[in-house]
Design a protein around this motif. Structure first.
Motif, short mmCIF file in Angstrom:
data_model
loop_
_atom_site.label_atom_id
_atom_site.label_comp_id
_atom_site.label_asym_id
_atom_site.label_seq_id
_atom_site.Cartn_x
_atom_site.Cartn_y
_atom_site.Cartn_z
N THR A 18 -17.48 65.73 -73.95
CA THR A 18 -17.66 64.45 -72.75
C THR A 18 -15.22 63.79 -73.10
O THR A 18 -15.75 62.91 -72.68
N ASP A 21 -12.70 64.34 -71.75
CA ASP A 21 -12.57 64.49 -70.05
C ASP A 21 -11.75 63.34 -70.44
O ASP A 21 -11.17 62.74 -69.66
N LYS A 22 -12.45 61.92 -70.90
CA LYS A 22 -11.65 61.05 -70.94
C LYS A 22 -10.60 60.57 -72.21
O LYS A 22 -9.51 60.56 -71.19
N SER A 25 -8.21 62.07 -68.49
CA SER A 25 -8.16 60.80 -67.71
C SER A 25 -6.72 60.35 -68.42
O SER A 25 -5.88 59.65 -67.85
N GLU A 26 -6.77 59.79 -69.79
CA GLU A 26 -5.42 58.99 -70.01
C GLU A 26 -4.26 59.53 -70.18
O GLU A 26 -3.83 59.22 -69.99
N GLN A 192 -20.98 55.27 -72.99
CA GLN A 192 -20.37 54.25 -72.74
C GLN A 192 -19.45 53.49 -73.56
O GLN A 192 -18.03 53.36 -73.26
N GLN A 195 -16.89 55.83 -74.67
CA GLN A 195 -15.63 56.34 -73.46
C GLN A 195 -15.13 54.79 -74.07
O GLN A 195 -13.87 55.66 -73.95
N GLN A 196 -14.98 53.42 -74.07
CA GLN A 196 -13.84 52.63 -74.15
C GLN A 196 -13.58 52.45 -75.59
O GLN A 196 -12.12 52.53 -75.07
N GLN A 199 -11.17 55.72 -74.91
CA GLN A 199 -9.39 54.95 -73.66
C GLN A 199 -8.86 53.80 -74.55
O GLN A 199 -7.68 54.59 -74.22
#
Length: 210
Positions: A18, A21-22, A25-26, A192, A195-196, A199
């Motif tokens: 997971t 994937d983050k 995306s960055e 969540q 993920q933050q 990021q």
């Protein structure tokens, strides 16, 4: 930016897929689209065959701790020399699921193998090659293993004792605390929030590379 080698590390159930994937995306947000994905052990036909042995074992034969370590380094050097280095040389970024830190934690910490021996092997086959940045997903063995069990049948490594994973966890934390290229994420948080945190951490690191 010059191509980089990013690795995602952590115990079983830390959520590496997971998080990968983050991270991607960055990278895409920065216009980085030429990305090669690797996993360890594995990533080449030879390395995948060695992965099968490490993960599933050999019927009727117990794999010794030293043999396990050498199998992992054989798979690793094959991947580095035939996939990772060529990708970096042509300008691609590489995002890896595990690298040498896993052996330091699992075989060094979990198995209790001699640190000096491990350093000698690492230097002999990898030299100074290392990730540019490692995201270490810090999760307790209890939480991580409960997540791993929820995914289905456990492999040979995942079936190790809780004490093994506590030793690996402590080694992970000790190594991360003494290496500025290892950035720690609290992976016990709700997804969540993880993920933050990923990021924010990756975005800040990418800004520093420019």
């Amino acid at each position: 930016m010059k191509s980089k080698f990013i690795v995602i590390e952590g115990l079983e159930g830390a959520g590496k897929t997971t998080v990968r994937d983050k991270v991607v995306s960055e990278l895409h947000a920065q216009g980085i689209t030429d990305i090669v994905f690797t996993r360890e052990p594995g990533g080449t036909p030879l390395a995948e065959a060695l992965r099968q042995i490490v993960k599933e074992g050999i019927e009727g034969e117990s794999i010794t701790a030293n043999a396990e370590l050498l199998l992992l380094y054989a798979a690793r050097v094959q991947l580095v020399e035939t996939v990772i280095k060529p990708a970096l040389a042509r300008g691609a970024w590489v995002v890896g699921d595990r690298h040498d830190l896993s052996s330091q934690a699992y075989q060094g910490g979990g198995r209790g193998l001699d640190t000096a021996m491990m350093k000698t092997i690492k230097q002999s086959v990898l030299g100074d090659f290392a990730p540019d940045m490692t995201l270490y997903l810090d999760v307790t063995p209890e939480i991580g293993l409960s997540r791993a069990r929820a995914r289905g049948q456990l492999d040979r490594i995942e079936q190790e004792s809780l004490a093994f994973f506590h030793r690996a966890h402590q080694r992970y934390k000790a190594l991360a605390a003494n290496d500025a290229s290892i950035l720690t994420i609290d992976a016990t948080q709700p997804q969540q929030q993880v993920q933050q945190a990923v990021q924010t951490t990756v975005r800040r690191w990418l800004e520093e590379q420019q």
